[in-house]
Design an enzyme around this catalytic site. Sequence first.
Site, mmCIF file in Angstrom:
data_model
loop_
_atom_site.group_PDB
_atom_site.id
_atom_site.type_symbol
_atom_site.label_atom_id
_atom_site.label_comp_id
_atom_site.label_asym_id
_atom_site.label_seq_id
_atom_site.Cartn_x
_atom_site.Cartn_y
_atom_site.Cartn_z
ATOM 1 N N HIS A 80 0.819 -1.216 0.000
ATOM 2 C CA HIS A 80 0.000 0.000 0.000
ATOM 3 C C HIS A 80 0.854 1.268 0.000
ATOM 4 O O HIS A 80 0.327 2.354 -0.227
ATOM 5 C CB HIS A 80 -0.914 -0.019 1.224
ATOM 6 C CG HIS A 80 -2.351 0.285 0.943
ATOM 7 N ND1 HIS A 80 -2.920 0.266 -0.306
ATOM 8 C CD2 HIS A 80 -3.357 0.633 1.795
ATOM 9 C CE1 HIS A 80 -4.206 0.575 -0.213
ATOM 10 N NE2 HIS A 80 -4.492 0.807 1.046
ATOM 11 N N ASP A 115 -0.913 2.105 -5.388
ATOM 12 C CA ASP A 115 -0.908 0.664 -5.651
ATOM 13 C C ASP A 115 -2.239 0.269 -6.279
ATOM 14 O O ASP A 115 -3.246 0.928 -6.068
ATOM 15 C CB ASP A 115 -0.682 -0.105 -4.350
ATOM 16 C CG ASP A 115 -1.777 0.160 -3.327
ATOM 17 O OD1 ASP A 115 -1.890 1.316 -2.869
ATOM 18 O OD2 ASP A 115 -2.539 -0.770 -2.988
ATOM 19 N N ASN A 141 -9.585 2.803 -1.125
ATOM 20 C CA ASN A 141 -10.138 3.833 -0.251
ATOM 21 C C ASN A 141 -9.370 5.148 -0.288
ATOM 22 O O ASN A 141 -9.949 6.207 -0.040
ATOM 23 C CB ASN A 141 -10.244 3.317 1.183
ATOM 24 C CG ASN A 141 -11.317 2.261 1.318
ATOM 25 O OD1 ASN A 141 -12.325 2.286 0.612
ATOM 26 N ND2 ASN A 141 -11.109 1.320 2.219
#
Length: 191
Positions: free
Chosen positions: A22, A95, A116
Amino acid sequence: MAEPLLVVGLGNPGPTYAKTRHNLGFMVADVLAGRIGSAFKVHKKSGAEVVTGRLAGTSVVLAKPRCYMNESGRQVGPLAKFYSVPPQQIVVIHDELDIDFGRIRLKLGGGEGGHNGLRSVASALGTKNFHRVRIGVGRPPGRKDPAAFVLENFTAAERAEVPTIVEQAADATELLIAQGLEPAQNTVHAW
């Protein structure tokens, strides 16, 4: 692309997340800061870490939000406002589960694909119409939860490839800045 640009690397703060899938956006932002020749400093109005300078001959504000990924928009929105950067002059580096590991793709707009951080940025900007440098991490094996997968460190085999991938993503970002979307896509998508 018009100036100035806001280039944002997405990630999670702190050493726990530093080497996770991430945090590829942060890794690329660090490489780009090195190319600019400056160190990140905290921007008081937004709370993000920021470097200003030139990339590919273009004036840029390079940023790393210091909040968690799913709250990135609360720092990206104020940065865009402070520097008067419209959404189409924003590049977000992140990512991407839906792209094979190590592949890089460029696009403008589109959905968030369950990311998100992108959702938060789109909400803060009031639009999905911003550029993205998408770095593939691939889908998790078996039935592993994608949210857990992106927060894991890279495997040993992946770790060996990460420095090259990060440099290529930084190159792709500079190509996008220098050439615009379609010419940069033609080059980067052939890698």
